[in-house]
Structures are given as C-alpha cells and as structure tokens.
Write an enzyme that holds these catalytic residues in place. Structure first.
Site, PDB file in Angstrom:
ATOM      1  N   SER A   1     -15.865  13.971 -11.916  1.00 37.55           N
ATOM      2  CA  SER A   1     -16.450  13.028 -10.968  1.00 37.55           C
ATOM      3  C   SER A   1     -16.323  13.416  -9.507  1.00 37.55           C
ATOM      4  O   SER A   1     -16.888  12.740  -8.641  1.00 37.55           O
ATOM      5  CB  SER A   1     -15.851  11.628 -11.177  1.00 37.55           C
ATOM      6  OG  SER A   1     -16.314  11.072 -12.377  1.00 37.55           O
TER       7      SER A   1
ATOM      8  N   LYS B   1     -13.443   6.833  -1.720  1.00 42.14           N
ATOM      9  CA  LYS B   1     -14.149   6.194  -2.818  1.00 42.14           C
ATOM     10  C   LYS B   1     -13.672   4.755  -3.005  1.00 42.14           C
ATOM     11  O   LYS B   1     -12.511   4.434  -2.720  1.00 42.14           O
ATOM     12  CB  LYS B   1     -13.903   7.020  -4.085  1.00 42.14           C
ATOM     13  CG  LYS B   1     -14.741   6.678  -5.291  1.00 42.14           C
ATOM     14  CD  LYS B   1     -14.456   7.697  -6.392  1.00 42.14           C
ATOM     15  CE  LYS B   1     -15.205   7.426  -7.667  1.00 42.14           C
ATOM     16  NZ  LYS B   1     -14.936   8.458  -8.705  1.00 42.14           N
TER      17      LYS B   1
ATOM     18  N   SER C   1     -18.905  10.321 -10.765  1.00 47.88           N
ATOM     19  CA  SER C   1     -19.034   8.987 -10.223  1.00 47.88           C
ATOM     20  C   SER C   1     -18.762   8.904  -8.716  1.00 47.88           C
ATOM     21  O   SER C   1     -19.008   7.883  -8.088  1.00 47.88           O
ATOM     22  CB  SER C   1     -18.056   8.051 -10.949  1.00 47.88           C
ATOM     23  OG  SER C   1     -16.712   8.466 -10.729  1.00 47.88           O
TER      24      SER C   1
END
Length: 499
Positions: free
Chosen positions: A179, A80, A155
C-alpha cells in the site's frame, strides 16, 4: 516562490536552516499549490492550514532565537488518514469513525514533528487500507496527477498523489501488502516499506498487525531515506518494534557511483510473460540498466512465490476480521440511532459504517478463522507464509537485493476494475515482502506509451535498508526519471520533478 514546490525535502530543510527562506514562506508556497490543484486531485481528506501556519511561525521564531532546527526544518508533510495526530480527526477513510478525535499522536508523526516537519493534513485512503486504487473511501476517490481519469493506486493513494502533484514533498503511508509501493509506482514517486519492526506502529490503526508497516513516500530515494532515518528506531510503546540499530540512510542514498560487486536476484517464478507489453519492456530495460551499473543478475528459485497473493488474502483478511471487531458503535465512532437492542446496535452501526470492500474482507476473514475451516485455510496459509520467508531469506543469502516490477500494470482507469479478484492481483509483486517482513522500495523506472509512470521494486535483507537504498538511489540516478510531475490545474503549467 513558485520554484520551491519543485525542491526536494532535504534541500528545502537546508534552505530554512540557512535562512534562505522562512518556514512560513515555504508553507505558503505549498498551500498556494494545494489550493490550485487539490480540487482536481482530491489527495486530502482534511487540511489544517491554521495549525500548519502556527507551527511554521513557531519554527521561524526558534530560528530567530538561534535555536537549532531539525533535519526536516519547515518541510510540509502529510500523513495517511490511519495515523493518529493528537487533537485531530482520525477516520481511516471510513464513515464508522466519523467524529472520532485522536487523543495522542503516532510515534512516527511525533518523530517527524520533532525533526521540524510542518504537518499539513491527512491524506485519502482506501477504507481501513483495504484496496489498491483509493476508490474505496467514504470520502470519494483520489485521482492520479498524471491522468485525472486514472487511479493513483492504494491504499496510500492520497499520500502518493499529494507527493506526485507536489502538494507536499514528503508523506507517510502504511503498507500491509504493497500500500506504499504500489501507489508510489502508479504515481511516479519513490515509496519504501521498511523491515517489519524498523518503524513503530504505535498510533497506526491496525488492518493486519503482523503485516502493517509505516513507510515514507517522496519524489526521490534520497528524501525517502531521510524520512526513514527520522522515523526509524525502537519504541517502548510498540512491543513489535525492533532494537536492531538504525543507520545513516540518507548517507547511503547519497553514495552514488556504480554498483560493481552487487548481486541482484531475479526469481524464476515472476511470470513476466504475463506482464502488459509496456511493463515488460520497462522491466527488461531496468535489468539492462542495472547491468550497466555493474550489477550481476542472478536467477533465484522461490517456489512459494506463486502462492503469495492467495496466502496474503487469507492471512490479512483473518487479522482484519479480528482487528475491526472493536468498531462496534459502542466504544467510539459511528453509532446507529435506529437500534432498539444491543445486538441490533452492533448490526446497524457496522452495516452503516463499513463500506462494501471492508465488509467483504471481514466476511472472508471470519470464514477462514471459523471452527472447522481454521486448519484448512488460516493454518495452511500461515505455513506457506513461513516457507516463503525461508525461501526469500535463502535467496538473499547469495544476493544483495531481489528484483521485480512494482506493479503488473500502469495506472488503470477509475472504475475499470470492479471485480475484486482482478483488483487483488494488483498486489501480486508487493505482498511477498510483507509476508516475509522484508524491506522493499519502489523506484520510478520509465513511462508507458500513454505517458504513465512505471516502476521497479527492490527487496532487501531484513534490517539492511542502507544497502537497499544505496542500490535504489543508484538505479534512480541511472534511470533519470525526469518527466514533469502533473497536473493538474488547466491554467497552470506542471512543475518539474524535484531537484
């Protein structure tokens, strides 16, 4: 070579170690898949093909010299965009960090590379981890590989979409309120949030420091367990990392068989009558499947569960307000060129650099921490969070895991949830585990009438990921979630699920 992208991470690493395929050949297979599919999905914000090729060639040279290779030998991975990688850009999906290059790597990234993984690039995310759809990114939205008109969740939506589309077999995300698990659920992959402190947060850009935790996403629980085994463990660079010994998680996931004697708690406060019909039907089938495996279902009482979402958004936004104060246009990142005073520089840089959702959460958090309101909001929320932790711990004293849907809905359409409150409720089932610091995993459980993935969440006792992953792997095998993993290129048939 085309079949390689359907293999599990564990199988790919074994093939590289045995010389059945070279790391370079393996990388090229995934890069070809990425070239065909990534323009449609937009899972990545940056891809480092040359760096990955150098890394793969180096692994092949080591094997040629007879040197041992690690548990992820040659496996392409993605991380990420809030995880630091030395010498590479780090932007957290935000304009305010444009041009920033990290001088060091996150501990979790270093441990993956030490195990032989080949880092392909950084994946897209909601800006600073603030979102549940991967639409709130300065780089534009990521699309769900199962239906390009829908969101992948957030996310860590880029990581989930990259795994679901088989652009990489394994990725890292971060989980502050769901997330990792919520996008895993919406993309039909497995995603784990470890116990708080199980994995070092060093090199993870903070959103809410008391809630953030790095976690893996993969096509199977077995690969998630393998990744956790590699990245888990105490780190002297992170004072919040725990000294509790980690275990052989991959072996736990491989145990197989029934689950006789396992007790699973179902909280009374889940309000499953409010679920969408497809999600509720899948929830009931998942419970029946667990009973067939020998699990005894037990109703448990967790009164504070009903306040968890509200509590989370007070605490998380308060911590975000404090953590994001450092992004001011002076120390690093974007600096406005139009400012004539220091105060104006702060104002313009932050106004230009932050997106709407980040600004909203900073304002809410600052208000909750302000003089005269601190006790009414932050202190009260913290007290309820502690009560929730005690209640969940008590519920787990008589059970091995707690159960809930991973998401109240299947993947929704891009742009469908413009109301912030509606978006925040996407996390209703995932935030309790973060508030209590407990491990939790999302496992694919079925598909909706529209052919979209649905998922079951299992929450375990603190630092008992081994038991949690064993139950999750047994459920995964019984669910037999083997739909093709879409997309995505109109001229290309979708690959099958990993084997």
């Amino acid at each position: 070579m085309k079949d390689l992208v359907t293999w599990s991470a564990g199988r790919l690493a074994s093939a590289v170690r045995a010389g059945e395929v070279t790391a370079a050949e393996l990388l090229e297979a995934f890069l070809a898949r990425l070239a065909a599919v990534e323009p449609s999905v937009h899972a990545f914000v940056r891809v480092d093909e040359e760096g990955a090729r150098i890394r793969a060639r180096g692994l092949d040279e080591r094997r040629g010299r007879g040197e041992p290779l690690g548990a992820l030998a040659g496996v392409p991975v993605a991380v990420k965009d809030n995880l630091a990688v030395a010498g590479r850009s780090l932007t957290c999906g935000s304009r305010i960090l444009e041009g920033y290059v990290s001088p060091y790597s996150a501990t979790a990234v270093e441990r993956l590379e030490a195990a032989g993984a080949v880092l392909v690039g950084h994946t897209n995310m909601d800006e600073f981890g603030m979102g549940s759809s991967c639409e709130a990114s300065a780089y534009g939205p990521t699309r769900n590989p199962w239906d390009l008109a829908r969101v992948p969740g957030g996310s860590s939506g880029g990581s989930a979409a990259a795994v679901a589309a088989r652009l990489v077999p394994l990725a890292l995300g971060s989980d502050t309120g769901g997330s990792v698990r919520q996008p895993a659920a919406l993309c039909g992959v497995a995603g784990l949030k470890p116990t708080y402190g199980r994995v070092s947060r060093y090199g993870l850009v903070a959103f809410a420091s008391s809630l953030d935790q790095i976690g893996p996403l993969a096509g199977s629980v077995g690969d998630v367990a393998l990744a956790l085994e590699i990245i888990a463990g105490q780190d002297p660079l992170d004072a919040t990392s725990s000294a509790v010994p980690s275990g052989d998680y991959a072996a736990s996931a491989r145990q197989g068989g029934g689950l006789d004697g396992v007790r699973a708690g179902v909280p009374r406060q889940l309000a499953v009558d409010r679920l969408e019909p497809d999600v509720r039907g899948d929830w009931e089938r998942s419970l029946a499947r667990l009973e067939e495996l020998g699990v005894r279902l037990v109703e448990v009482d967790v009164p504070a569960l009903e306040a968890a979402t509200a509590v989370y958004y007070v605490l998380a936004n308060s911590e975000a307000s404090a953590n994001l104060a450092r992004f001011d246009g002076v120390r690093y990142g974007r600096r406005s060129r139009d400012a004539s005073t220091l105060t104006e520089l702060y104002h313009r840089s932050r106004s230009e650099g932050f997106g709407a959702e980040v600004k909203r959460r900073i304002l809410l958090g600052t208000f909750a921490l302000s003089s005269g309101y601190h006790e009414a909001y932050y202190d009260r929320a913290a007290a309820v969070a502690r009560a929730l932790g005690r209640e969940l711990a008590a519920a787990l004293e008589g059970t091995d895991v707690l159960l809930s849907p991973a998401s109240p809905s299947a993947a929704f359409r891009l742009g469908e949830r413009s109301d912030p409150l509606t978006m925040y409720l996407s996390d209703v089932y995932t935030v309790p585990a973060n508030l209590a610091g407990l491990p939790a995993v999302a496992v694919p459980s079925g598909v909706s009438a529209e052919g979209l993935p649905l998922s079951l969440q299992l929450v375990g006792r603190a630092f008992d990921e081994a038991r949690l992953l064993r139950v999750a792997a047994a459920f995964e095998a019984a669910a037999d979630f083997r739909r093709p993993m879409l997309p995505v290129a109109p001229t290309q048939a979708p690959p099958e699920a990993p084997v």
